[in-house]
Design a protein around this motif. Structure first.
Motif, PDB file in Angstrom:
ATOM      1  N   ILE A  69      42.216 -12.103   1.010  1.00 43.12           N
ATOM      2  CA  ILE A  69      40.674 -12.305   0.825  1.00 43.12           C
ATOM      3  C   ILE A  69      40.211 -10.748   0.552  1.00 43.12           C
ATOM      4  CG2 ILE A  69      38.518 -12.763   2.015  1.00 43.12           C
ATOM      5  CD1 ILE A  69      40.019 -15.191   3.476  1.00 43.12           C
ATOM      6  N   PRO A  70      40.462  -9.878   1.263  1.00 45.86           N
ATOM      7  CA  PRO A  70      39.953  -8.476   1.239  1.00 45.86           C
ATOM      8  C   PRO A  70      40.056  -7.848  -0.313  1.00 45.86           C
ATOM      9  CG  PRO A  70      41.457  -8.403   3.122  1.00 45.86           C
ATOM     10  CD  PRO A  70      41.275  -9.848   2.255  1.00 45.86           C
ATOM     11  N   GLU A  71      41.347  -8.161  -0.766  1.00 47.12           N
ATOM     12  CA  GLU A  71      41.682  -7.665  -2.271  1.00 47.12           C
ATOM     13  C   GLU A  71      40.895  -8.321  -3.224  1.00 47.12           C
ATOM     14  OE1 GLU A  71      44.095  -8.563   0.095  1.00 47.12           O
ATOM     15  OE2 GLU A  71      45.400  -7.181   0.341  1.00 47.12           O
ATOM     16  N   ALA A  72      40.640  -9.994  -2.940  1.00 42.19           N
ATOM     17  CA  ALA A  72      39.997 -10.494  -3.870  1.00 42.19           C
ATOM     18  C   ALA A  72      38.425 -10.119  -3.945  1.00 42.19           C
ATOM     19  CB  ALA A  72      39.985 -12.212  -3.447  1.00 42.19           C
ATOM     20  N   LEU A  73      37.957  -9.980  -2.749  1.00 41.32           N
ATOM     21  CA  LEU A  73      36.621  -9.569  -2.638  1.00 41.32           C
ATOM     22  C   LEU A  73      36.388  -8.167  -3.124  1.00 41.32           C
ATOM     23  CD1 LEU A  73      35.492 -10.938   0.938  1.00 41.32           C
ATOM     24  CD2 LEU A  73      34.857 -11.689  -1.268  1.00 41.32           C
ATOM     25  N   SER A  74      37.296  -7.293  -2.959  1.00 41.68           N
ATOM     26  CA  SER A  74      37.112  -6.053  -3.532  1.00 41.68           C
ATOM     27  C   SER A  74      37.236  -5.899  -4.982  1.00 41.68           C
ATOM     28  CB  SER A  74      38.136  -4.833  -3.073  1.00 41.68           C
ATOM     29  OG  SER A  74      37.899  -4.974  -1.553  1.00 41.68           O
ATOM     30  N   VAL A  75      38.290  -6.776  -5.603  1.00 47.65           N
ATOM     31  CA  VAL A  75      38.284  -6.710  -6.884  1.00 47.65           C
ATOM     32  C   VAL A  75      37.007  -7.102  -7.618  1.00 47.65           C
ATOM     33  CG1 VAL A  75      39.351  -7.981  -9.142  1.00 47.65           C
ATOM     34  CG2 VAL A  75      40.634  -6.694  -6.969  1.00 47.65           C
ATOM     35  N   LEU A  76      36.342  -8.538  -6.683  1.00 50.91           N
ATOM     36  CA  LEU A  76      35.282  -9.031  -7.547  1.00 50.91           C
ATOM     37  C   LEU A  76      33.987  -8.045  -7.512  1.00 50.91           C
ATOM     38  CD1 LEU A  76      33.880 -11.523  -8.400  1.00 50.91           C
ATOM     39  CD2 LEU A  76      33.157 -12.008  -5.934  1.00 50.91           C
ATOM     40  N   LEU A  77      34.015  -7.108  -6.352  1.00 49.48           N
ATOM     41  CA  LEU A  77      33.102  -6.114  -6.280  1.00 49.48           C
ATOM     42  C   LEU A  77      32.986  -5.268  -7.304  1.00 49.48           C
ATOM     43  CD1 LEU A  77      30.627  -4.787  -4.754  1.00 49.48           C
ATOM     44  CD2 LEU A  77      32.491  -3.536  -3.616  1.00 49.48           C
ATOM     45  N   VAL A  78      34.422  -4.652  -7.671  1.00 55.71           N
ATOM     46  CA  VAL A  78      34.635  -3.604  -8.672  1.00 55.71           C
ATOM     47  C   VAL A  78      34.192  -4.338 -10.048  1.00 55.71           C
ATOM     48  CG1 VAL A  78      36.334  -2.569 -10.029  1.00 55.71           C
ATOM     49  CG2 VAL A  78      36.277  -2.512  -7.652  1.00 55.71           C
ATOM     50  N   ILE A  79      34.315  -5.765 -10.364  1.00 54.39           N
ATOM     51  CA  ILE A  79      34.119  -6.263 -11.760  1.00 54.39           C
ATOM     52  C   ILE A  79      32.747  -6.262 -11.619  1.00 54.39           C
ATOM     53  CG2 ILE A  79      34.293  -8.300 -13.060  1.00 54.39           C
ATOM     54  CD1 ILE A  79      37.002  -8.744 -11.788  1.00 54.39           C
ATOM     55  N   LEU A  80      31.764  -7.068 -10.636  1.00 57.14           N
ATOM     56  CA  LEU A  80      30.406  -7.017 -10.940  1.00 57.14           C
ATOM     57  C   LEU A  80      29.706  -5.697 -10.953  1.00 57.14           C
ATOM     58  CD1 LEU A  80      29.986  -9.828  -8.105  1.00 57.14           C
ATOM     59  CD2 LEU A  80      29.960 -10.090 -10.393  1.00 57.14           C
ATOM     60  N   LEU A  81      30.128  -4.425 -10.190  1.00 56.17           N
ATOM     61  CA  LEU A  81      29.658  -3.445 -10.319  1.00 56.17           C
ATOM     62  C   LEU A  81      29.602  -2.622 -11.622  1.00 56.17           C
ATOM     63  CD1 LEU A  81      29.971  -1.430  -6.867  1.00 56.17           C
ATOM     64  CD2 LEU A  81      27.872  -1.747  -8.077  1.00 56.17           C
ATOM     65  N   HIS A  82      30.789  -2.966 -12.351  1.00 52.29           N
ATOM     66  CA  HIS A  82      31.139  -2.449 -13.431  1.00 52.29           C
ATOM     67  C   HIS A  82      30.190  -3.148 -14.544  1.00 52.29           C
ATOM     68  CE1 HIS A  82      33.248   0.352 -16.205  1.00 52.29           C
ATOM     69  NE2 HIS A  82      33.517  -0.391 -16.994  1.00 52.29           N
ATOM     70  N   LYS A  83      30.213  -4.280 -14.462  1.00 54.77           N
ATOM     71  CA  LYS A  83      29.547  -5.051 -15.445  1.00 54.77           C
ATOM     72  C   LYS A  83      27.865  -4.543 -15.295  1.00 54.77           C
ATOM     73  CE  LYS A  83      32.301  -7.685 -17.698  1.00 54.77           C
ATOM     74  NZ  LYS A  83      32.552  -7.509 -18.976  1.00 54.77           N
ATOM     75  N   TRP A  84      27.543  -4.307 -13.978  1.00 58.04           N
ATOM     76  CA  TRP A  84      26.138  -4.178 -13.837  1.00 58.04           C
ATOM     77  C   TRP A  84      25.765  -2.645 -14.066  1.00 58.04           C
ATOM     78  CZ3 TRP A  84      23.998  -2.638  -8.606  1.00 58.04           C
ATOM     79  CH2 TRP A  84      22.437  -2.359  -8.714  1.00 58.04           C
ATOM     80  N   LYS A  85      26.438  -1.772 -13.667  1.00 60.43           N
ATOM     81  CA  LYS A  85      26.194  -0.200 -13.935  1.00 60.43           C
ATOM     82  C   LYS A  85      26.822   0.487 -14.985  1.00 60.43           C
ATOM     83  CE  LYS A  85      22.959   0.435 -10.685  1.00 60.43           C
ATOM     84  NZ  LYS A  85      21.471   1.037 -10.760  1.00 60.43           N
TER      85      LYS A  85
END
Length: 107
Positions: A69-85
């Motif tokens: 779960i920590p890994e999946a949430l962190s990877v998801l955050l990286v993807i979302l932030l990179h798509k956004w910013k």
């Protein structure tokens, strides 16, 4: 051998060699850069990032412990932030901070 002066000298030498390696192609190929070097400059960053993702997630267990779960949430955050910013440094730093916070405080 572990005095602050030795450590500082070691870091300085490593930084100088790293800078030299990175600037050497620009010094060698000032006018006519070979097509293979240009091609590698385009493809290698993506290949290296892919290898880093595989390396970081190779020992994640989805059947025990925190179930990944920590890994999946962190990877998801990286993807979302990179798509956004569209900021690689921000994405990686936020993903790392998220993972460390989850592992240290939650799981």
């Amino acid at each position: 051998m572990s005095s602050p002066g030795y450590s500082l000298l070691l870091v300085a030498v490593i930084a100088a060699v790293t800078a030299l390696i990175r600037f050497l192609p620009f010094l060698v190929f000032r006018k006519n850069t070979p097509k293979v070097v240009l091609y590698l400059g385009e493809v290698l960053p993506y290949a290296i990032m892919g290898m880093l993702v595989v390396y970081c997630l190779k020992n994640v267990s989805f059947v025990s412990g925190s179930y990944g779960i920590p890994e999946a949430l962190s990877v998801l955050l990286v993807i979302l932030l990179h798509k956004w910013k569209h900021n690689t440094l921000l994405s990686i730093a936020a993903g790392t901070a998220c993972y460390m916070a989850l592992v240290q405080l939650v799981f």
